[in-house]
Design an enzyme around this catalytic site. Structure first.
Site, PDB file in Angstrom:
ATOM      1  N   LYS A  16     -67.325-103.606   1.902  1.00 20.99           N
ATOM      2  CA  LYS A  16     -67.930-102.383   1.349  1.00 20.99           C
ATOM      3  C   LYS A  16     -67.040-101.159   1.505  1.00 20.99           C
ATOM      4  O   LYS A  16     -67.201-100.163   0.805  1.00 20.99           O
ATOM      5  CB  LYS A  16     -69.279-102.122   2.036  1.00 20.99           C
ATOM      6  CG  LYS A  16     -70.297-103.248   1.882  1.00 20.99           C
ATOM      7  CD  LYS A  16     -71.646-102.828   2.474  1.00 20.99           C
ATOM      8  CE  LYS A  16     -72.605-104.004   2.554  1.00 20.99           C
ATOM      9  NZ  LYS A  16     -72.415-104.807   3.772  1.00 20.99           N
ATOM     10  N   PHE A  63     -58.556-106.694  11.716  1.00 22.52           N
ATOM     11  CA  PHE A  63     -58.100-107.306  12.973  1.00 22.52           C
ATOM     12  C   PHE A  63     -59.272-107.948  13.706  1.00 22.52           C
ATOM     13  O   PHE A  63     -59.188-109.099  14.153  1.00 22.52           O
ATOM     14  CB  PHE A  63     -57.422-106.203  13.821  1.00 22.52           C
ATOM     15  CG  PHE A  63     -57.275-106.515  15.294  1.00 22.52           C
ATOM     16  CD1 PHE A  63     -56.703-107.699  15.733  1.00 22.52           C
ATOM     17  CD2 PHE A  63     -57.687-105.589  16.248  1.00 22.52           C
ATOM     18  CE1 PHE A  63     -56.553-107.966  17.098  1.00 22.52           C
ATOM     19  CE2 PHE A  63     -57.545-105.845  17.608  1.00 22.52           C
ATOM     20  CZ  PHE A  63     -56.976-107.041  18.040  1.00 22.52           C
ATOM     21  N   ASP A  68     -62.414-112.659  15.150  1.00 23.55           N
ATOM     22  CA  ASP A  68     -63.816-113.018  15.387  1.00 23.55           C
ATOM     23  C   ASP A  68     -64.170-114.332  14.681  1.00 23.55           C
ATOM     24  O   ASP A  68     -64.856-115.186  15.248  1.00 23.55           O
ATOM     25  CB  ASP A  68     -64.720-111.881  14.877  1.00 23.55           C
ATOM     26  CG  ASP A  68     -66.173-112.045  15.319  1.00 23.55           C
ATOM     27  OD1 ASP A  68     -66.401-112.160  16.530  1.00 23.55           O
ATOM     28  OD2 ASP A  68     -67.065-112.045  14.454  1.00 23.55           O
ATOM     29  N   ASP A  89     -65.634-117.666  16.448  1.00 20.03           N
ATOM     30  CA  ASP A  89     -66.947-118.192  16.038  1.00 20.03           C
ATOM     31  C   ASP A  89     -66.850-119.464  15.195  1.00 20.03           C
ATOM     32  O   ASP A  89     -67.875-119.984  14.761  1.00 20.03           O
ATOM     33  CB  ASP A  89     -67.708-117.131  15.216  1.00 20.03           C
ATOM     34  CG  ASP A  89     -68.147-115.947  16.062  1.00 20.03           C
ATOM     35  OD1 ASP A  89     -68.077-116.050  17.304  1.00 20.03           O
ATOM     36  OD2 ASP A  89     -68.545-114.914  15.479  1.00 20.03           O
ATOM     37  N   ARG A 133     -66.014-115.630   4.814  1.00 22.85           N
ATOM     38  CA  ARG A 133     -66.097-114.189   5.096  1.00 22.85           C
ATOM     39  C   ARG A 133     -65.949-113.466   3.768  1.00 22.85           C
ATOM     40  O   ARG A 133     -65.026-113.719   3.019  1.00 22.85           O
ATOM     41  CB  ARG A 133     -64.969-113.794   6.058  1.00 22.85           C
ATOM     42  CG  ARG A 133     -64.705-112.319   6.223  1.00 22.85           C
ATOM     43  CD  ARG A 133     -65.757-111.609   7.025  1.00 22.85           C
ATOM     44  NE  ARG A 133     -65.817-112.069   8.409  1.00 22.85           N
ATOM     45  CZ  ARG A 133     -66.727-111.612   9.290  1.00 22.85           C
ATOM     46  NH1 ARG A 133     -67.625-110.728   8.902  1.00 22.85           N
ATOM     47  NH2 ARG A 133     -66.748-112.059  10.535  1.00 22.85           N
ATOM     48  N   ASP A 154     -71.037-110.182  24.163  1.00 22.07           N
ATOM     49  CA  ASP A 154     -71.745-110.946  23.133  1.00 22.07           C
ATOM     50  C   ASP A 154     -71.418-112.441  23.250  1.00 22.07           C
ATOM     51  O   ASP A 154     -72.315-113.298  23.216  1.00 22.07           O
ATOM     52  CB  ASP A 154     -71.342-110.423  21.751  1.00 22.07           C
ATOM     53  CG  ASP A 154     -72.239-110.966  20.638  1.00 22.07           C
ATOM     54  OD1 ASP A 154     -73.378-111.382  20.940  1.00 22.07           O
ATOM     55  OD2 ASP A 154     -71.799-110.963  19.474  1.00 22.07           O
ATOM     56  N   LYS A 167     -69.857-103.092  20.685  1.00 18.28           N
ATOM     57  CA  LYS A 167     -69.258-103.952  19.661  1.00 18.28           C
ATOM     58  C   LYS A 167     -69.293-103.325  18.258  1.00 18.28           C
ATOM     59  O   LYS A 167     -68.448-103.639  17.420  1.00 18.28           O
ATOM     60  CB  LYS A 167     -69.973-105.308  19.636  1.00 18.28           C
ATOM     61  CG  LYS A 167     -69.277-106.342  18.771  1.00 18.28           C
ATOM     62  CD  LYS A 167     -69.984-107.684  18.787  1.00 18.28           C
ATOM     63  CE  LYS A 167     -69.363-108.626  17.784  1.00 18.28           C
ATOM     64  NZ  LYS A 167     -69.997-109.945  17.743  1.00 18.28           N
ATOM     65  N   PHE A 214     -78.625 -98.712  13.108  1.00 21.34           N
ATOM     66  CA  PHE A 214     -78.076 -99.492  11.999  1.00 21.34           C
ATOM     67  C   PHE A 214     -78.093-100.991  12.323  1.00 21.34           C
ATOM     68  O   PHE A 214     -78.500-101.816  11.508  1.00 21.34           O
ATOM     69  CB  PHE A 214     -76.641 -99.032  11.707  1.00 21.34           C
ATOM     70  CG  PHE A 214     -75.917 -99.873  10.691  1.00 21.34           C
ATOM     71  CD1 PHE A 214     -76.124 -99.686   9.333  1.00 21.34           C
ATOM     72  CD2 PHE A 214     -75.026-100.869  11.093  1.00 21.34           C
ATOM     73  CE1 PHE A 214     -75.466-100.468   8.388  1.00 21.34           C
ATOM     74  CE2 PHE A 214     -74.369-101.660  10.163  1.00 21.34           C
ATOM     75  CZ  PHE A 214     -74.588-101.446   8.809  1.00 21.34           C
ATOM     76  N   ASP A 222     -80.246-104.104  10.787  1.00 22.64           N
ATOM     77  CA  ASP A 222     -79.597-105.329  10.311  1.00 22.64           C
ATOM     78  C   ASP A 222     -80.290-106.569  10.878  1.00 22.64           C
ATOM     79  O   ASP A 222     -80.561-107.529  10.160  1.00 22.64           O
ATOM     80  CB  ASP A 222     -78.134-105.321  10.772  1.00 22.64           C
ATOM     81  CG  ASP A 222     -77.175-105.559   9.628  1.00 22.64           C
ATOM     82  OD1 ASP A 222     -77.444-105.094   8.509  1.00 22.64           O
ATOM     83  OD2 ASP A 222     -76.147-106.213   9.861  1.00 22.64           O
ATOM     84  N   ASP A 223     -80.576-106.521  12.193  1.00 22.63           N
ATOM     85  CA  ASP A 223     -81.258-107.638  12.857  1.00 22.63           C
ATOM     86  C   ASP A 223     -82.648-107.858  12.259  1.00 22.63           C
ATOM     87  O   ASP A 223     -83.070-108.997  12.036  1.00 22.63           O
ATOM     88  CB  ASP A 223     -81.410-107.356  14.362  1.00 22.63           C
ATOM     89  CG  ASP A 223     -80.083-107.360  15.114  1.00 22.63           C
ATOM     90  OD1 ASP A 223     -79.047-107.725  14.519  1.00 22.63           O
ATOM     91  OD2 ASP A 223     -80.094-106.987  16.306  1.00 22.63           O
TER      92      ASP A 223
END
Length: 354
Positions: free
Chosen positions: A54, A94, A99, A103, A108, A170, A196, A246, A250-251
């Site tokens: 975005k 980065f 990440d 994970d 992505r 996390d 984070k 924010f 999102d959650d």
């Protein structure tokens, strides 16, 4: 020009700046005598991992500089602000490349993760380092003669370190292959979110804009008696709760939104994410209900039973009320902070549905 057209034009102008920045970075490593194969690899790394998405973080640097100056930017002013915006996007690149490896993610931004592209593999680790290194190359070339150069270096280093701390917490709190709800809590969730996400997504872009706009460390406002304002501390006190809001939003959307609405299938439950919804449910649940929280198929029904939608609605109104109060209390003076900086961020987030 209509709003969608204006938005598209704004993005196109920002992307044009990236083309210049990318070519400058590629030219530099060419000048260092790197072989053509390495130069092409670096160009592909930049093109694949930086300009997608975005671009909200990067473009918000330019928007904030414009608000602080109260006028349209000259071409030179725009380009300097855009360089800082793209430095934020390089930092994001980065983080995302590394990440995704941690994970073992598959895709992505609608394409294979960089490390899953044929021939890339674990070279992606070094590629992520090169994205970070590009930030400091750009800062050196374009800002070394500025009095705030060291402040920019400090800001990017500090924000990177804070984000890495958040990532560590996390990763050890919610590994995908091992569910341990005893590690979950709203306090732990808040710590992860602030370190984070909030520092680099909200405070970093605004702080960059404040530095390039020459907002001082402190100034007096003509109240009775006169008050000393510390604008960077004030910005932080608004932007961290805004970043937390924010992420909580999102959650909540991951649980409540439909795939048509949010553009993806919510996976926080399956992925064992330490999300606000899960932590709020754990706080409200009885011991018996907590046992059910380990059975994926019953979790959403449990969330509904516990009234998570109502808790979220109350949280949203409370936090937005608090933020508006803080924003309204800003006393505007020439060369100082402007309420619109924070109002524009909040306006984009409040009641969003995707």
């Amino acid at each position: 020009m209509s709003s969608p057209e204006a938005k598209a034009a704004r993005r196109a102008k920002f992307e044009d700046a990236f083309a210049k920045i990318r070519d400058e970075l590629v030219e530099h490593i060419t000048g260092e005598g790197m072989p053509a194969e390495a130069v092409e690899w670096y160009r592909n790394n930049l093109n694949y991992n930086v300009p997608g998405g975005k671009l909200n973080r990067g473009m918000s640097v330019v928007d904030t500089v414009e608000i602080l100056k109260g006028r349209k930017l000259t071409e030179e002013e725009y380009f300097k602000a855009a360089i800082l915006g793209w430095c934020v996007e390089l930092l994001q690149g980065f983080f995302l490349v590394s990440d995704d490896i941690m994970d073992t993610s598959i895709t992505r931004r609608g394409q294979p993760c960089w490390y899953r592209v044929p021939e890339i593999g674990m070279i992606a680790i070094n590629d992520s380092f090169m994205l970070e290194g590009a930030i400091y190359r750009l800062l050196k070339v374009h800002f070394r003669s500025e009095p705030y150069y060291v402040d920019l270096l400090d800001l990017f280093h500090e924000t990177t370190y804070q984000t890495e701390m958040g990532q560590l917490v996390d990763l050890i709190t919610a590994p995908e292959d091992k569910v341990d709800l005893s590690k979950f809590s709203l306090e732990r969730h808040r710590l992860i979110v602030i370190y984070k996400t909030a520092y680099y997504s909200f405070y970093l872009p605004v702080s960059c804009a404040m530095l390039v706009s020459r907002i001082p460390e402190s100034y007096s406002v003509p109240t009775s008696p006169p008050t000393t304002v510390r604008p960077y501390e004030l910005a932080l006190s608004i932007l961290l709760p805004l970043g937390e809001y924010f992420q909580i939003q999102d959650d909540f959307l991951d649980f409540s939104g439909t795939p048509e609405q949010i553009g993806k299938i919510g996976t926080d439950i399956v992925d064992n994410k330490c999300s606000w919804v899960v932590n709020t449910a754990l706080k409200l649940a009885t011991p018996e209900q907590r046992k059910d929280a380990e059975k994926e198929k019953t979790i959403k029904a449990l969330f509904e039973e516990l009234g998570i939608r109502k808790v979220y609605a109350e949280y949203e109104e409370r936090v937005v009320g608090d933020l508006n109060k803080k924003i309204d209390e800003i006393v505007e003076v020439e060369g100082g902070l402007k309420r619109q900086v924070f109002q524009s961020f909040l306006g984009k987030i409040y009641k969003r549905s995707k």
